[in-house]
Design a protein around this motif. Sequence first.
Motif, PDB file in Angstrom:
ATOM      1  N   THR A   1      44.504 -22.510  63.530  1.00  0.00           N
ATOM      2  CA  THR A   1      44.928 -21.637  62.437  1.00  0.00           C
ATOM      3  C   THR A   1      45.820 -20.527  62.969  1.00  0.00           C
ATOM      4  OG1 THR A   1      43.067 -20.124  62.641  1.00  0.00           O
ATOM      5  CG2 THR A   1      42.742 -22.098  61.276  1.00  0.00           C
ATOM      6  N   ARG A   2      46.568 -19.916  62.073  1.00  0.00           N
ATOM      7  CA  ARG A   2      47.433 -18.802  62.470  1.00  0.00           C
ATOM      8  C   ARG A   2      46.614 -17.653  63.016  1.00  0.00           C
ATOM      9  NH1 ARG A   2      49.978 -15.524  64.373  1.00  0.00           N
ATOM     10  NH2 ARG A   2      52.039 -14.683  63.844  1.00  0.00           N
ATOM     11  N   GLU A   3      45.401 -17.479  62.520  1.00  0.00           N
ATOM     12  CA  GLU A   3      44.546 -16.381  62.963  1.00  0.00           C
ATOM     13  C   GLU A   3      44.102 -16.540  64.417  1.00  0.00           C
ATOM     14  OE1 GLU A   3      45.177 -16.336  58.936  1.00  0.00           O
ATOM     15  OE2 GLU A   3      44.218 -17.998  60.036  1.00  0.00           O
ATOM     16  N   GLN A   4      44.100 -17.771  64.928  1.00  0.00           N
ATOM     17  CA  GLN A   4      43.688 -17.988  66.314  1.00  0.00           C
ATOM     18  C   GLN A   4      44.755 -17.565  67.316  1.00  0.00           C
ATOM     19  OE1 GLN A   4      42.156 -22.230  65.273  1.00  0.00           O
ATOM     20  NE2 GLN A   4      41.226 -21.746  67.246  1.00  0.00           N
TER      21      GLN A   4
ATOM     22  N   GLU B   1      59.141 -18.002  63.153  1.00  0.00           N
ATOM     23  CA  GLU B   1      57.961 -18.371  62.386  1.00  0.00           C
ATOM     24  C   GLU B   1      57.894 -19.873  62.098  1.00  0.00           C
ATOM     25  OE1 GLU B   1      54.294 -17.468  61.091  1.00  0.00           O
ATOM     26  OE2 GLU B   1      55.713 -16.031  61.963  1.00  0.00           O
TER      27      GLU B   1
ATOM     28  N   LEU C   1      46.796 -15.069  69.107  1.00  0.00           N
ATOM     29  CA  LEU C   1      46.855 -13.631  69.366  1.00  0.00           C
ATOM     30  C   LEU C   1      48.283 -13.167  69.615  1.00  0.00           C
ATOM     31  CD1 LEU C   1      43.809 -13.101  71.763  1.00  0.00           C
ATOM     32  CD2 LEU C   1      43.875 -13.038  69.257  1.00  0.00           C
TER      33      LEU C   1
ATOM     34  N   GLN D   1      54.854 -22.217  63.412  1.00  0.00           N
ATOM     35  CA  GLN D   1      54.008 -22.968  62.495  1.00  0.00           C
ATOM     36  C   GLN D   1      53.944 -24.439  62.882  1.00  0.00           C
ATOM     37  OE1 GLN D   1      52.000 -21.515  60.095  1.00  0.00           O
ATOM     38  NE2 GLN D   1      51.109 -23.565  60.283  1.00  0.00           N
TER      39      GLN D   1
END
Length: 282
Positions: free
Chosen positions: A148-151, A135, A153, A139
């Motif tokens: 972003t982390r959401e991008q 992680e 997959l 990051q």
Amino acid sequence: MTLPRTRAFAQVDVFSTLAFHGNPVAVVLDGTGLDEQDMQGLARWTNLSETTFVLPPTTEDADYRLRIFTPGGELPFAGHPTLGSARAWLDAGHTPRRADRIVQECGAGLVIVRRDQDALAFAAPPRVRDGALDEAYLQRLITAFGITREQVLDHQWVDNGPGWAVLRLASAREVLALEPDLSLIPDAMAGAIGAHDDNAGHDFELRTFAPAVGVPEDPACGSMNAGVGQWLISTGTAPTAYRVSQGSRLGRAASIEVTADGDGTVWVGGATTVAIRGTITL
């Protein structure tokens, strides 16, 4: 100290059928007598992503031995230099032990280069590291890539020697939009891949960044495509045959073909064209 002498030299354009739009590799076709300092000095001077040196093999199983240098250091394996050096070696009149393949010895071991008429493809070597990124490192890459982390997959170590890590984004457009701050990851060998939905003939867009070895962005990267191919095909994320575009942000037009045999061997291939033939005093 070895006195300078004239050696056969070539520069090969790899992974593009459009002239001067692939990834060039400089190939010294006789590296005998050169030490590591000599090789590194030339690689720094050419300032290409890789410069290679062909040497006699140390095993009868190989056709030749290859040392591969970036401006910042030596690599045990790299993809486009493998294909480009094989093309230069054939172009110089050498004959492999087997008509259908060349066996290259390098820091990563023996690499098979398949010959199918004029086409060349190398067998992806085993990964020395795989699995999800930790992680903290993930990051760091996210921050450096400005996303972003959401991008993200998915993510994975796809290291077959150089140290590659990759992030999978939702689309090729997101990959092409990256404006990475490489000062935040000076030791990284990393990339991003995303699926195309509007590029006829190509399934994915890949970008690779190698600040750790002095290459901000590689126009076309065979070794990362090899590791990514092993990952994506094994997980069913990609079909057993697909095509990757790379280098458009650098004004290039690379096209890399990735295929898997029934036994799981992943092959990475593309166009190879000798653009320069000559000599170098070294």
